[in-house]
Design an enzyme around this catalytic site. Structure first.
Site, mmCIF file in Angstrom:
data_model
loop_
_atom_site.group_PDB
_atom_site.id
_atom_site.type_symbol
_atom_site.label_atom_id
_atom_site.label_comp_id
_atom_site.label_asym_id
_atom_site.label_seq_id
_atom_site.Cartn_x
_atom_site.Cartn_y
_atom_site.Cartn_z
ATOM 1 N N THR A 1 0.168 0.996 3.006
ATOM 2 C CA THR A 1 1.236 0.365 2.223
ATOM 3 C C THR A 1 0.666 -0.624 1.227
ATOM 4 O O THR A 1 -0.032 -1.569 1.624
ATOM 5 C CB THR A 1 2.205 -0.390 3.153
ATOM 6 O OG1 THR A 1 2.744 0.519 4.112
ATOM 7 C CG2 THR A 1 3.343 -1.019 2.363
ATOM 8 N N ASP A 2 0.947 -0.411 -0.022
ATOM 9 C CA ASP A 2 0.590 -1.360 -1.069
ATOM 10 C C ASP A 2 1.817 -1.684 -1.935
ATOM 11 O O ASP A 2 2.216 -2.848 -2.077
ATOM 12 C CB ASP A 2 -0.536 -0.782 -1.942
ATOM 13 C CG ASP A 2 -1.051 -1.788 -2.957
ATOM 14 O OD1 ASP A 2 -0.522 -2.908 -3.029
ATOM 15 O OD2 ASP A 2 -2.001 -1.459 -3.693
ATOM 16 N N GLU B 1 -9.914 12.690 3.128
ATOM 17 C CA GLU B 1 -8.619 13.272 2.763
ATOM 18 C C GLU B 1 -8.745 14.763 2.484
ATOM 19 O O GLU B 1 -9.709 15.209 1.885
ATOM 20 C CB GLU B 1 -8.098 12.541 1.512
ATOM 21 C CG GLU B 1 -6.766 13.044 1.001
ATOM 22 C CD GLU B 1 -6.227 12.163 -0.125
ATOM 23 O OE1 GLU B 1 -6.121 10.941 0.091
ATOM 24 O OE2 GLU B 1 -5.932 12.694 -1.200
ATOM 25 N N SER C 1 -8.902 -1.499 -2.217
ATOM 26 C CA SER C 1 -9.316 -0.377 -3.061
ATOM 27 C C SER C 1 -10.635 -0.733 -3.745
ATOM 28 O O SER C 1 -11.090 -1.882 -3.678
ATOM 29 C CB SER C 1 -8.248 -0.100 -4.128
ATOM 30 O OG SER C 1 -8.150 -1.215 -5.001
ATOM 31 N N ASP D 1 -10.331 1.522 1.070
ATOM 32 C CA ASP D 1 -9.337 2.544 0.765
ATOM 33 C C ASP D 1 -9.832 3.380 -0.434
ATOM 34 O O ASP D 1 -10.310 2.812 -1.424
ATOM 35 C CB ASP D 1 -8.029 1.804 0.422
ATOM 36 C CG ASP D 1 -6.832 2.716 0.260
ATOM 37 O OD1 ASP D 1 -6.818 3.789 0.887
ATOM 38 O OD2 ASP D 1 -5.898 2.325 -0.472
ATOM 39 N N HIS D 2 -9.723 4.687 -0.366
ATOM 40 C CA HIS D 2 -10.088 5.594 -1.473
ATOM 41 C C HIS D 2 -11.425 5.279 -2.133
ATOM 42 O O HIS D 2 -11.482 5.015 -3.345
ATOM 43 C CB HIS D 2 -8.996 5.611 -2.564
ATOM 44 C CG HIS D 2 -7.706 6.193 -2.099
ATOM 45 N ND1 HIS D 2 -7.503 7.540 -1.924
ATOM 46 C CD2 HIS D 2 -6.543 5.597 -1.738
ATOM 47 C CE1 HIS D 2 -6.272 7.752 -1.487
ATOM 48 N NE2 HIS D 2 -5.678 6.593 -1.357
ATOM 49 N N ASP E 1 -13.128 9.524 -0.485
ATOM 50 C CA ASP E 1 -12.109 10.419 -1.018
ATOM 51 C C ASP E 1 -12.727 11.332 -2.067
ATOM 52 O O ASP E 1 -12.778 11.011 -3.241
ATOM 53 C CB ASP E 1 -10.946 9.611 -1.607
ATOM 54 C CG ASP E 1 -9.825 10.513 -2.116
ATOM 55 O OD1 ASP E 1 -9.962 11.752 -1.990
ATOM 56 O OD2 ASP E 1 -8.836 9.986 -2.627
ATOM 57 N N ALA F 1 2.773 5.609 1.642
ATOM 58 C CA ALA F 1 3.835 5.492 2.651
ATOM 59 C C ALA F 1 4.878 4.427 2.338
ATOM 60 O O ALA F 1 5.808 4.233 3.116
ATOM 61 C CB ALA F 1 3.199 5.217 4.018
ATOM 62 N N HIS G 1 1.187 7.975 -4.374
ATOM 63 C CA HIS G 1 1.107 6.522 -4.558
ATOM 64 C C HIS G 1 2.189 6.029 -5.506
ATOM 65 O O HIS G 1 2.644 6.773 -6.366
ATOM 66 C CB HIS G 1 -0.262 6.127 -5.124
ATOM 67 C CG HIS G 1 -1.379 6.304 -4.149
ATOM 68 N ND1 HIS G 1 -2.663 6.574 -4.538
ATOM 69 C CD2 HIS G 1 -1.417 6.218 -2.800
ATOM 70 C CE1 HIS G 1 -3.439 6.653 -3.466
ATOM 71 N NE2 HIS G 1 -2.707 6.455 -2.403
HETATM 72 O O1 TD4 Z 1 -4.015 4.072 -0.509
HETATM 73 N N1 TD4 Z 1 -2.878 3.423 -0.769
HETATM 74 C C1 TD4 Z 1 -2.932 2.180 -1.556
HETATM 75 C C2 TD4 Z 1 -3.406 2.450 -2.953
HETATM 76 C C3 TD4 Z 1 -3.884 1.181 -3.613
HETATM 77 C C4 TD4 Z 1 -4.272 1.390 -5.073
HETATM 78 O O2 TD4 Z 1 -4.999 0.279 -5.482
HETATM 79 P P1 TD4 Z 1 -5.559 0.190 -6.989
HETATM 80 O O3 TD4 Z 1 -4.348 -0.028 -7.889
HETATM 81 O O4 TD4 Z 1 -6.487 -0.993 -6.973
HETATM 82 O O5 TD4 Z 1 -6.292 1.483 -7.294
HETATM 83 C C5 TD4 Z 1 -1.718 3.961 -0.302
HETATM 84 O O6 TD4 Z 1 -1.748 5.094 0.194
HETATM 85 C C6 TD4 Z 1 -0.414 3.179 -0.362
HETATM 86 O O7 TD4 Z 1 0.492 3.802 -1.236
HETATM 87 P P2 TD4 Z 1 1.886 3.143 -1.690
HETATM 88 O O8 TD4 Z 1 1.876 3.184 -3.201
HETATM 89 O O9 TD4 Z 1 2.969 4.022 -1.138
HETATM 90 O O10 TD4 Z 1 2.000 1.761 -1.153
HETATM 91 ZN ZN ZN Z 2 -3.767 6.104 -0.640
HETATM 92 CA CA CA Z 3 -6.931 12.761 -3.190
#
Ligand code: TD4
Ligand code: ZN
Ligand code: CA
Length: 314
Positions: free
Chosen positions: A261-262, A141, A50, A89-90, A111, A219, A187
């Site tokens: 997945t995070d 997105e 991220s 990501d994002h 995003d 996810a 999320h």
């Molecule tokens: O995009 N993600 C992961 C989001 C990561 C956020 O990181 P920061 O706290 O540094 O902003 C997902 O879509 C995964 O979502 P999930 O919460 O379901 O694992």
């Molecule tokens: Zn996400």
């Molecule tokens: Ca969004």
């Protein structure tokens, strides 16, 4: 091997109807566990960071963080016998996207989905122009990430989930490579108040229209066994609920190819870390305490690779 462009991994997954795991990292421990898992499953894998991860790894300097993370991923990907890509990501800010491109990421997400449609198109198209010039791919997105609640009105759903009729226009105008349609996930560890449920009608329509690799955000399954273990060792996590494995399998069947997945990794790591701290109160070497936590991440990643169908697809 390090994959220079994530498109190589996802076009193959799209053509052969399987899903590839995209796992978030902020540090060395998560990366090693993820790569070990993918090697053991002989699966392609996407590592993602991220914007927050870039700031974290760079101790406040996101450009430095992007370079630190990219170096680390490339070093471990280099001698791994599987394709490993690195994705932003994002990306909300074009400056952050540029930093990732300059650091050698394999793809970026822009995003701008919270902005009005026209603005989302404009910003995304601009990022695509820059990223494609660097030979990397772009994810965008459509719609916003919110859980579908059973009592939510049709009007509300239309306002937040992807509008499939926008998808064709969006792809044509922007030239994006992968699309993340909002279909009811969110999320974090609290995705659904009632039963887990996604809007597969919208997903099927978007796939039919775009035929491109699609991405599922939010996810995580939020595995009860790790939530329970964390709570047993002092955590207070209540009402946690994620996307069950059968719904992930169904999502892949209807065209999802990249699964983010995070949360599942965070929860597994913390549950085992809490246990290790409790079991070994005289331990002062963090490396020894991290070991079982890293093993838990590896197990979670291996299990998900099986669920998504990318085992052996390297
Ligand atoms: O995009 N993600 C992961 C989001 C990561 C956020 O990181 P920061 O706290 O540094 O902003 C997902 O879509 C995964 O979502 P999930 O919460 O379901 O694992
Ligand atoms: Zn996400
Ligand atoms: Ca969004």
């Amino acid at each position: 091997m390090y994959v220079k462009n994530t498109k190589e991994i996802l076009d193959k997954a799209n053509a052969n109807y399987y899903g590839v795991g995209a796992f978030n990292i902020n540090n060395l421990e998560f990366l090693q566990a993820i790569i070990d898992a993918a090697i053991e499953k002989r699966a392609p894998v996407i590592v993602e960071t991220s914007e927050g991860a870039m700031f974290y790894a760079g101790n406040g300097d996101f450009r430095k963080g992007a370079r630190v993370l990219a170096e680390m991923v490339m070093e471990f990907a280099k001698d791994a016998p599987i394709p490993v890509a690195l994705h932003l990501d994002h990306g909300h800010d074009v400056e952050h996207v540029m930093a990732a491109i300059q650091a050698g990421y394999s793809s970026v997400m822009i995003d701008a989905s919270a902005k009005p449609y026209k603005e989302n198109v404009k910003i995304t198209a601009e990022v695509v122009r820059i990223a494609h010039a660097a030979n990397i791919s772009v994810e965008a997105e459509l719609g916003r990430l919110v859980g579908i609640e059973d009592n939510v009105s049709v009007l509300e759903r239309d306002a937040t989930l992807v509008d499939p009729s926008e998808a064709k226009d969006f792809v044509e105008r922007t030239g994006v490579d992968f699309l993340a349609p909002a279909i009811g996930t969110s999320h974090g560890a609290f995705k659904f108040k009632g039963e887990a449920k996604l809007d597969f009608d919208r997903l099927k329509k978007v796939k039919e229209i775009t035929k491109m690799p699609l991405v599922l955000h939010g996810a995580s399954t939020v595995l009860p066994r790790y939530v329970e273990k964390a709570n047993k060792y002092g955590a207070k996590i209540e009402g946690a609920k994620g996307v069950p494995y059968n719904i992930l399998r169904e999502s892949v069947k209807y065209g999802i190819n990249k699964i983010n997945t995070d949360t599942d990794l965070r929860v597994a790591f913390l549950a085992e870390l809490r246990k290790a701290l409790y079991d070994d109160v005289s331990q002062i070497d963090p490396r020894k305490l991290f070991k079982p936590a890293m093993k838990a991440i590896k197990e979670v990643v291996m299990e998900r690779i099986d669920v998504l169908g990318s085992t052996g697809k390297y």
